[in-house]
Design a protein around this motif. Sequence first.
Motif, PDB file in Angstrom:
ATOM      1  N   CYS A  74      -4.602  94.394 -78.600  1.00 52.43           N
ATOM      2  CA  CYS A  74      -3.701  94.780 -76.918  1.00 52.43           C
ATOM      3  C   CYS A  74      -2.321  92.980 -77.965  1.00 52.43           C
ATOM      4  O   CYS A  74      -2.962  91.926 -78.173  1.00 52.43           O
ATOM      5  N   GLU A  75      -1.538  92.857 -77.819  1.00 56.17           N
ATOM      6  CA  GLU A  75      -0.734  91.797 -78.172  1.00 56.17           C
ATOM      7  C   GLU A  75      -0.705  90.558 -77.675  1.00 56.17           C
ATOM      8  O   GLU A  75      -0.552  90.968 -76.186  1.00 56.17           O
ATOM      9  N   LEU A  76      -1.335  89.892 -77.671  1.00 64.85           N
ATOM     10  CA  LEU A  76      -2.027  88.637 -76.805  1.00 64.85           C
ATOM     11  C   LEU A  76      -0.602  87.248 -76.096  1.00 64.85           C
ATOM     12  O   LEU A  76      -0.894  87.921 -74.998  1.00 64.85           O
ATOM     13  N   PRO A  77      -0.113  87.406 -76.774  1.00 63.33           N
ATOM     14  CA  PRO A  77       1.125  86.258 -75.479  1.00 63.33           C
ATOM     15  C   PRO A  77       1.677  87.329 -75.088  1.00 63.33           C
ATOM     16  O   PRO A  77       1.325  86.761 -73.290  1.00 63.33           O
ATOM     17  N   SER A  78       2.285  88.980 -74.802  1.00 63.41           N
ATOM     18  CA  SER A  78       2.498  89.389 -73.944  1.00 63.41           C
ATOM     19  C   SER A  78       1.090  89.944 -73.217  1.00 63.41           C
ATOM     20  O   SER A  78       2.013  90.515 -72.145  1.00 63.41           O
ATOM     21  N   THR A  79      -0.125  89.841 -73.426  1.00 63.30           N
ATOM     22  CA  THR A  79      -1.258  90.580 -72.554  1.00 63.30           C
ATOM     23  C   THR A  79      -1.359  89.341 -71.699  1.00 63.30           C
ATOM     24  O   THR A  79      -1.626  89.634 -70.144  1.00 63.30           O
ATOM     25  N   ILE A  80      -1.187  88.129 -72.448  1.00 65.22           N
ATOM     26  CA  ILE A  80      -1.779  86.742 -71.399  1.00 65.22           C
ATOM     27  C   ILE A  80      -0.883  86.669 -70.199  1.00 65.22           C
ATOM     28  O   ILE A  80      -1.039  86.351 -69.491  1.00 65.22           O
ATOM     29  N   GLU A  81       0.098  87.425 -70.243  1.00 64.61           N
ATOM     30  CA  GLU A  81       2.318  86.968 -69.432  1.00 64.61           C
ATOM     31  C   GLU A  81       1.696  87.420 -68.605  1.00 64.61           C
ATOM     32  O   GLU A  81       1.702  87.382 -67.208  1.00 64.61           O
ATOM     33  N   LYS A  82       1.438  88.949 -69.076  1.00 62.27           N
ATOM     34  CA  LYS A  82       0.844  89.439 -67.933  1.00 62.27           C
ATOM     35  C   LYS A  82      -0.187  89.413 -66.534  1.00 62.27           C
ATOM     36  O   LYS A  82      -0.220  89.357 -65.199  1.00 62.27           O
ATOM     37  N   ILE A  83      -0.772  88.752 -67.208  1.00 60.56           N
ATOM     38  CA  ILE A  83      -1.878  88.366 -66.473  1.00 60.56           C
ATOM     39  C   ILE A  83      -2.342  87.635 -65.759  1.00 60.56           C
ATOM     40  O   ILE A  83      -2.241  87.480 -64.585  1.00 60.56           O
ATOM     41  N   LYS A  84      -0.894  86.679 -66.337  1.00 58.22           N
ATOM     42  CA  LYS A  84      -0.875  84.997 -65.361  1.00 58.22           C
ATOM     43  C   LYS A  84       0.460  85.715 -64.198  1.00 58.22           C
ATOM     44  O   LYS A  84      -0.191  85.597 -63.244  1.00 58.22           O
ATOM     45  N   GLU A  85       0.873  86.614 -64.648  1.00 62.64           N
ATOM     46  CA  GLU A  85       1.628  86.936 -64.052  1.00 62.64           C
ATOM     47  C   GLU A  85       1.298  87.771 -62.704  1.00 62.64           C
ATOM     48  O   GLU A  85       1.883  87.852 -61.421  1.00 62.64           O
ATOM     49  N   LEU A  86      -0.114  87.981 -62.620  1.00 61.19           N
ATOM     50  CA  LEU A  86      -0.820  89.101 -61.662  1.00 61.19           C
ATOM     51  C   LEU A  86      -1.749  88.025 -60.880  1.00 61.19           C
ATOM     52  O   LEU A  86      -2.513  88.790 -60.433  1.00 61.19           O
ATOM     53  N   GLY A  87      -1.516  86.491 -61.570  1.00 60.41           N
ATOM     54  CA  GLY A  87      -2.680  86.101 -61.203  1.00 60.41           C
ATOM     55  C   GLY A  87      -3.413  85.185 -61.090  1.00 60.41           C
ATOM     56  O   GLY A  87      -4.930  84.798 -61.409  1.00 60.41           O
ATOM     57  N   GLY A  88      -4.383  86.162 -63.023  1.00 61.08           N
ATOM     58  CA  GLY A  88      -5.311  85.998 -63.460  1.00 61.08           C
ATOM     59  C   GLY A  88      -5.583  84.381 -64.107  1.00 61.08           C
ATOM     60  O   GLY A  88      -4.645  84.257 -64.362  1.00 61.08           O
ATOM     61  N   ILE A  89      -6.905  84.398 -64.943  1.00 57.40           N
ATOM     62  CA  ILE A  89      -6.872  83.264 -65.337  1.00 57.40           C
ATOM     63  C   ILE A  89      -7.097  83.437 -67.170  1.00 57.40           C
ATOM     64  O   ILE A  89      -7.949  85.128 -67.039  1.00 57.40           O
ATOM     65  N   VAL A  90      -7.296  82.892 -67.780  1.00 54.46           N
ATOM     66  CA  VAL A  90      -7.984  83.624 -69.075  1.00 54.46           C
ATOM     67  C   VAL A  90      -8.685  82.722 -70.279  1.00 54.46           C
ATOM     68  O   VAL A  90      -8.356  81.196 -70.335  1.00 54.46           O
ATOM     69  N   THR A  91     -10.090  82.770 -70.904  1.00 55.57           N
ATOM     70  CA  THR A  91     -10.545  82.581 -71.644  1.00 55.57           C
ATOM     71  C   THR A  91     -10.165  83.182 -72.697  1.00 55.57           C
ATOM     72  O   THR A  91     -10.397  84.417 -73.320  1.00 55.57           O
ATOM     73  N   ILE A  92     -10.564  82.732 -73.838  1.00 58.75           N
ATOM     74  CA  ILE A  92     -10.819  82.984 -75.115  1.00 58.75           C
ATOM     75  C   ILE A  92     -12.222  82.779 -76.175  1.00 58.75           C
ATOM     76  O   ILE A  92     -12.710  81.819 -75.996  1.00 58.75           O
ATOM     77  N   HIS A  93     -12.726  83.416 -76.828  1.00 61.36           N
ATOM     78  CA  HIS A  93     -13.599  83.274 -78.051  1.00 61.36           C
ATOM     79  C   HIS A  93     -13.428  82.287 -78.852  1.00 61.36           C
ATOM     80  O   HIS A  93     -12.260  82.450 -79.732  1.00 61.36           O
ATOM     81  N   ALA A  94     -14.340  81.507 -78.958  1.00 61.03           N
ATOM     82  CA  ALA A  94     -13.861  80.224 -79.525  1.00 61.03           C
ATOM     83  C   ALA A  94     -15.236  79.679 -80.590  1.00 61.03           C
ATOM     84  O   ALA A  94     -16.453  80.649 -80.086  1.00 61.03           O
ATOM     85  N   GLY A  95     -15.022  78.446 -81.241  1.00 61.88           N
ATOM     86  CA  GLY A  95     -16.173  78.397 -81.594  1.00 61.88           C
ATOM     87  C   GLY A  95     -16.943  79.489 -82.947  1.00 61.88           C
ATOM     88  O   GLY A  95     -16.362  79.850 -83.542  1.00 61.88           O
ATOM     89  N   SER A  96     -18.270  79.859 -82.848  1.00 63.47           N
ATOM     90  CA  SER A  96     -18.930  80.020 -83.422  1.00 63.47           C
ATOM     91  C   SER A  96     -18.998  81.390 -82.815  1.00 63.47           C
ATOM     92  O   SER A  96     -19.891  82.291 -83.330  1.00 63.47           O
ATOM     93  N   LYS A  97     -18.436  81.898 -82.176  1.00 66.79           N
ATOM     94  CA  LYS A  97     -19.013  83.248 -80.890  1.00 66.79           C
ATOM     95  C   LYS A  97     -17.948  84.014 -82.077  1.00 66.79           C
ATOM     96  O   LYS A  97     -17.028  83.761 -82.625  1.00 66.79           O
ATOM     97  N   SER A  98     -19.086  85.757 -81.753  1.00 71.24           N
ATOM     98  CA  SER A  98     -17.736  86.129 -82.454  1.00 71.24           C
ATOM     99  C   SER A  98     -16.943  87.006 -82.443  1.00 71.24           C
ATOM    100  O   SER A  98     -16.624  85.706 -81.423  1.00 71.24           O
ATOM    101  N   ASN A  99     -15.924  87.091 -82.857  1.00 69.31           N
ATOM    102  CA  ASN A  99     -14.385  87.821 -82.828  1.00 69.31           C
ATOM    103  C   ASN A  99     -13.808  86.236 -81.831  1.00 69.31           C
ATOM    104  O   ASN A  99     -12.551  86.904 -80.984  1.00 69.31           O
ATOM    105  N   SER A 100     -13.383  85.630 -82.502  1.00 70.34           N
ATOM    106  CA  SER A 100     -13.512  83.848 -82.249  1.00 70.34           C
ATOM    107  C   SER A 100     -12.276  83.466 -82.681  1.00 70.34           C
ATOM    108  O   SER A 100     -11.601  83.931 -84.128  1.00 70.34           O
ATOM    109  N   PHE A 101     -11.323  82.811 -82.137  1.00 69.08           N
ATOM    110  CA  PHE A 101      -9.659  82.393 -83.115  1.00 69.08           C
ATOM    111  C   PHE A 101      -9.624  81.287 -83.842  1.00 69.08           C
ATOM    112  O   PHE A 101      -8.857  81.331 -85.072  1.00 69.08           O
TER     113      PHE A 101
END
Length: 850
Positions: A125-152
Amino acid sequence: MPGSKWRKWDLHFHTQTSYDHQSKTTTDQEIVDKLVSCGVEVIAITDHNTIDVARIRNLQKLGKGRLTVLPGIEFLSDSRADDPIHFIAIFDEDCKLDYIWGELKHNTSLKKIEGEGKKHNEVYCELPSTIEKIKELGGIVTIHAGSKSNSFERITHAIPHGMAQKEDIARLVDIFELGKEKDFEAYAQMVLPHVLSTTGKSMPTIICSDNHDVNSYSVKQNLWIKAEPTFEGLKQILYEPSYRVYVGQEPPINPLRSIDKVVFDFPENCEFEGEPFCFSGRLELDFSPNFTCIIGGRGTGKSTLLNLIHEKLKPSENIFFRSKKIKGADGKVIDISECVKIDNDDDDKQIEFLSQNEIEEFAQNYSKLTNAIYSRLLKSDIDGSIETLEEALKNDLLKYRLNTIVITRLNSLNKDVLQKRKEKASYQKIVDSFSSPEYKELSQAVQNATKVYGDFLKGKETFIKLGTDLSELIKALGSRPTENYFDQETARIVSEIKSSLTKSSEGEIIKAEEQLTALENTIAVKQAELRQFLSDKGVTSENLNDISNAAIIISGLEGEIAEKEKEITSLEENLKNFDKEKLKKSSIEYKEKLEIKIRTISEILENIDNKSVKPISLHLDFDMEAARQAIFDNFKSLFEGRINQSAHKGDGILKELLFTINPEDIIDRDTMLVALKSHSSSSAAKLFLIDLFAEASNFEAYKWLCERNLLDYASFRKINVFYDGRPVDSSSFGQRCTAVLVILLLLGNNPIIIDEPEAHLDSLLIANYLVDVLKKSKQSRQIIFATHNANFVINGDAEYIHILANDETTGKTQIHSTTIENPKTKETLVSLEGGKDAFYKRETKYQFKK
């Protein structure tokens, strides 16, 4: 524990619906039971690229009352390095999940699963547009970070625009999900400050299980969130990431001392000041161990409620109820202590209570503020060294005081001995006026018998007192178990004393009493013989008593003189052996230790990093004014007899003359007398002091008195408060109140209750600084406010809120307890600032833009 509290959360969990789940036979009931057994109270279901609505609803049904199940979904992003970045959407537990899932699967790249037959792990999924949709639907977003696999974090700086891409992602998402506990330190030191400086966002960091088989459920570390177990509770960590999120084996320890529950149980129909009492009947109120706010309109009973608690814990100390009384229907005053129970009255509560406008008193009364700071300082004195040094100083001060009294006692004794010698000499002349050997023999016999009798009588008194004192001591010791050496030795000594007391022969005591009687008879016979002799010699009846009693009086005077001289020798020896330097040393040690401790807590205040408030500092000083007053009071007490006999009138001129030379500048008696004589006053007080200090011992006693008080840092310590380098009493009243509130909140760990702390504080200062002080302080102490200021309640992030309102029908106060994250009471909390419309009007008028 009510209100927002630490709960174990897991915001990344997969069910059997995920394509890579490792145990497809696991049931939903097994998932709920396992998570509950592990202490998890909130779980987010985050299956890969899908939301299994039916399963989530079933899990919510099974977990009702035990486990909150938040709907979620884990996406694979088209933003990537070697692997796609994973990010998660989480939604409200009561959301329209069918609608949300429909929007996501038809309006994001997830539509490829059905439209193009893509597998769940093949859709990005395209990151910005998907997050925009999530926020529109009232959700919050977490992202993999640090040494976690598939981290940004896998987007390296070497890739063109890598850092910029990371910053853009940070702007989009709400929470960083780290892979390992060790990542947190690096993020706290480097990443989060950078994100804050570039995006203006304070990002929460969490750790989750990412579990794919509940049968082997484990976490690298527990995630604790302080909130109601709801989606609204989770949203609070976006605003308070530092205080609402914690990663560790156990949750943070709550403040050690707290009020947990208060029960008010007043008779129905009781009255207060002639009106129905708003808290009549039974009412139970819980408090957060951290920060509880009591809000409501004026006249709803906020102050009354806090004052009831204070009166219960500190009877007769509460000013509010000192003159105002609650009365029953029969007109009798009701005992508040009987109607208020705090934690079942199981323990002694040590609290600080500040009534309305009391912060003003602290700002105006340095003595009150000094005592408040000192009590906090003692609490921080872990090894008790300050109290030890203070006790040593007080002991030395007491010895100094006693020796000051000794000086005046010696003066009195010497005068008494001189007088007794004169009296003895007068009677001796009477005795010596008769040169007859027979008279001298009879007179000496009377003196000898009288002396023996006096010694005998004194011995009897000593014997009786010793027995009485020992018996009382044994009684006071009582009986103790003899389980250790010291108790065993005590028991042995007591036993031997008891044995010694019973060994005194009754026969010997009777015999001694008979000897005493015989001596009385001997004195009487010898005195009668002497009187007869004098009568035969023609002594007139007027002189007969004086001459015949002279021998007895001389003997008595000799005994008194001997006793007084013995006391004089003992007192002189004590004075000789008294080390005046010891008090000076104790005073210096106490002062220096106090200065170190004050410097330590002052550094906390000096290092305030906030533009809205200037540095606050503390410095130890000596209260010379109070010490001088104590010197004068001690002087009047020490020489009370002489003062009462003098002709002077009024303390004013006496004090002025006494301090002709300041107590700290006194050198010697001659200098003092010269100063007194040269004073322009012609009052009786001047003549009194000159006469008093003409006796060297009186001046010496006064000098000792001055020295003692001037070394008494325990009684006359003064802690000066400085605001921006200036004495706080030269600052504005608002600045003084600010300094006081900061000191009272930051220093100390006892529960503190404040009624309307916002008085004399501007809202900007509260919003920009004091709420941060509050959030820091509530981690280590319980704070209870009654307030009208929304900044304290909302921005101070109160864990529990009691909303008070009047019931117009009954006249009673109704209390609704809630939290910031409770959507049902959001309107009421917003009304603290005038309501939602007032916010919108201000936003429009001031043209606020984020």
